[in-house]
Design an enzyme around this catalytic site. Structure first.
Site, PDB file in Angstrom:
ATOM      1  N   ASP A 167     -20.929   3.800   3.892  1.00 18.91           N
ATOM      2  CA  ASP A 167     -21.916   2.846   4.374  1.00 18.91           C
ATOM      3  C   ASP A 167     -22.245   3.045   5.854  1.00 18.91           C
ATOM      4  OD1 ASP A 167     -23.662   0.776   4.543  1.00 18.91           O
ATOM      5  OD2 ASP A 167     -22.169  -0.815   4.398  1.00 18.91           O
TER       6      ASP A 167
ATOM      7  N   ASP B  33     -30.601   6.255   6.066  1.00 11.90           N
ATOM      8  CA  ASP B  33     -29.576   5.424   5.448  1.00 11.90           C
ATOM      9  C   ASP B  33     -28.869   6.169   4.314  1.00 11.90           C
ATOM     10  OD1 ASP B  33     -28.173   3.074   4.945  1.00 11.90           O
ATOM     11  OD2 ASP B  33     -29.649   2.370   3.493  1.00 11.90           O
TER      12      ASP B  33
END
Ligand SMILES: *[C@@H]1O[C@H](CO)[C@@H](O)[C@H](O)[C@H]1NC(C)=O
Ligand SMILES: *[C@@H]1O[C@H](CO)[C@@H](O)[C@H](O)[C@H]1NC(C)=O
Ligand SMILES: *[C@@H]1O[C@H](CO)[C@@H](O)[C@H](O)[C@H]1NC(C)=O
Length: 455
Positions: free
Chosen positions: A110, A331
């Protein structure tokens, strides 16, 4: 609620004994060339059809985008996410082990949060996980962190928990934009990063801080045991390892080969690549905005070329606004690139205008992307797609933006990009077979074409 006190002397004695027997290679990153981890795609090995893969990726991307936007409002971590239409909302899991002897964990990779945590035994509320819970009492190198340390105080929410023998340990609660939350004690232990080929051994790093989650709620259904934080804060793995950089290289999403992740990227991985405007390595600045709450890696997207034509998009469309809206990020947790709706519409128009195929009207709602019908036996030309960043142009290979789905009597080819809100997100479908280097020391992001399964 918290761990029972341990018999410290017994533990020490056992540890000294064991240290003479087992000798993991313990290093700090300064001595090591690099740490190598491997990541697996959340959908790998599930036997899904390409149509299902595309649909799941699109659903996840939309859900993640909604969380990115709500996270921006409250300045929260972006985190793992909701379970959308039966689809786990996670892209990649990284594999490592905690403790001595090592206990395996698999954590969501993440880039939108800092804290690394895993579910721990004894647990008050844990979600189901495939691996056994991490058991601190079985680790000889495990230690709880006292609450006076800055690592504890710097957490968004922490307090001092009383242990029966008087130590004041760090109790934390860490929440994500989707309201998922982990609560537990902050600890330290040795982490072992296994080699990508799954060979025994691996490299151990002592005293890394992590959360032992004993009350975890929210929707965690991607086979994870917790989350690995790769954002910029002091508790993230790259920060703790004092890595000047990290990288990942995602193998083809339709395959099942593991993807390498490096912490401290060996410089010689690039020695064969050429830098510069026309070179293989494309680099753009990682931007740190003071006004932005969202924990994410911002880059400056300037424009898009489809085929021979640069789309007539005013640059302001991608710019960060004063109120913190807009802008573009890269991302690890978003599957498909999301573009503001107006940009997406221009992109689709350009594809329709420059593709000699008829637009495919989906018969089911499972695919909502722009698709074209392909007659049997044809490998159609599709226009090139180039993303322009400040200082870099990413000329995407076809497999990084077109997704082929076989159908009876032909096939369809779909554009793997979604319309979103004002925040542009470069997703990992577009990053396949690119080595993506986050150079934190110099605030640069680089893309280097690579065969990720061969790195
Ligand atoms: C879940 O994780 C376990 C342990 O690593 C693995 O054996 C299993 O194949 C995974 N399941 C899925 C559906 O990925
Ligand atoms: C990454 O950082 C390490 C130090 O952590 C440094 O030795 C290495 O050269 C860097 N790699 C690249 C590709 O910049
Ligand atoms: C660089 O090129 C040399 C010689 O062609 C080759 O042996 C080596 O494996 C290459 N290194 C990488 C990291 O690709």
């Amino acid at each position: 609620m918290l761990q029972e006190p341990k018999q410290v002397n017994m533990k020490l004695a056992k540890m000294l004994l064991l240290l003479s027997l087992i000798s993991p290679i313990v290093v700090s990153l300064c001595d090591a060339e690099a740490l190598r981890l491997h990541a697996t795609h959340a959908d790998a090995g599930r036997g899904l059809s390409k149509r299902e893969l595309l649909h799941r990726m699109a659903s996840r991307s939309k859900a993640r985008s909604a969380r990115l936007l709500s996270g921006r409002a409250v300045g929260a971590r972006v985190g793992p996410g909701v379970y959308t239409d039966g689809v786990p909302d996670t892209e990649y899991l990284v594999h490592m082990a905690i403790g001595t002897p090592p206990q395996p964990v698999q954590l969501v990779l993440d880039t939108g949060s800092d804290l690394t945590w895993t579910q721990c035994w004894p647990c008050m509320a844990c979600f189901r996980q495939a691996l056994p819970l991490f058991d601190p009492s079985r680790s000889l190198t495990f230690a709880m962190q006292p609450c006076y340390l800055p690592t504890c105080r710097d957490l968004p929410w922490s307090s001092c928990g009383e242990q029966s023998w008087g130590d004041r340990i760090c109790v934390y609660s860490y929440s994500y934009a989707d309201k998922s939350i982990t609560t537990g004690h902050l600890d330290s232990d040795t982490f072992t990063f296994a080699s990508a080929d799954g060979a025994a051994g691996g490299v151990s790093v002592p005293d890394l801080t992590f959360g032992c989650g004993i009350f975890n709620s929210g929707v965690f259904m991607s086979n994870e045991t917790g989350i690995a934080g790769f954002a910029r804060g002091a508790l993230s793995l790259p920060s703790q390892l004092k890595a000047d950089n990290f990288s990942y290289c995602f193998t083809a999403i339709t395959g099942s080969e593991p993807s390498p992740v490096f912490l401290g990227v060996p410089a010689n991985l690039y020695s064969n690549a050429t830098h510069g405007d026309r070179g293989v390595v494309q680099s753009t600045a990682l931007i740190r905005y003071r006004s932005v709450q969202l924990k994410a890696y911002y880059i400056s997207l300037k424009g898009i070329t489809v085929g021979t034509r640069r789309l007539p998009i005013p640059e302001s469309m991608f710019a960060l606004k004063e109120d913190g809206t807009g802008g573009a990020i890269i991302d690890s947790g978003t599957g498909m690139t999301m573009l503001p709706e107006a940009v997406y519409n221009l992109l689709c128009d350009a594809f329709v205008a420059q593709t000699r195929l008829s637009v495919h009207k989906p018969t089911s709602s499972s695919v909502s992307q722009l698709c074209f019908s392909v007659p049997p036996g044809v490998k159609p030309d599709v226009p090139a797609l180039v993303l322009h960043f400040e200082g870099a142009s990413l000329d995407l290979p076809r497999e990084n933006y077109m997704f082929e789905i076989e159908e009876a009597g032909g096939s369809v080819t779909c554009l793997a990009i979604n319309p979103g809100e004002d925040l542009s997100v470069i997703g990992n479908f577009q990053q396949q077979n690119l080595h993506v280097l986050y150079d934190l020391a110099n605030n640069m992001l680089s893309f280097i074409p690579a065969q990720c399964n061969k790195l």
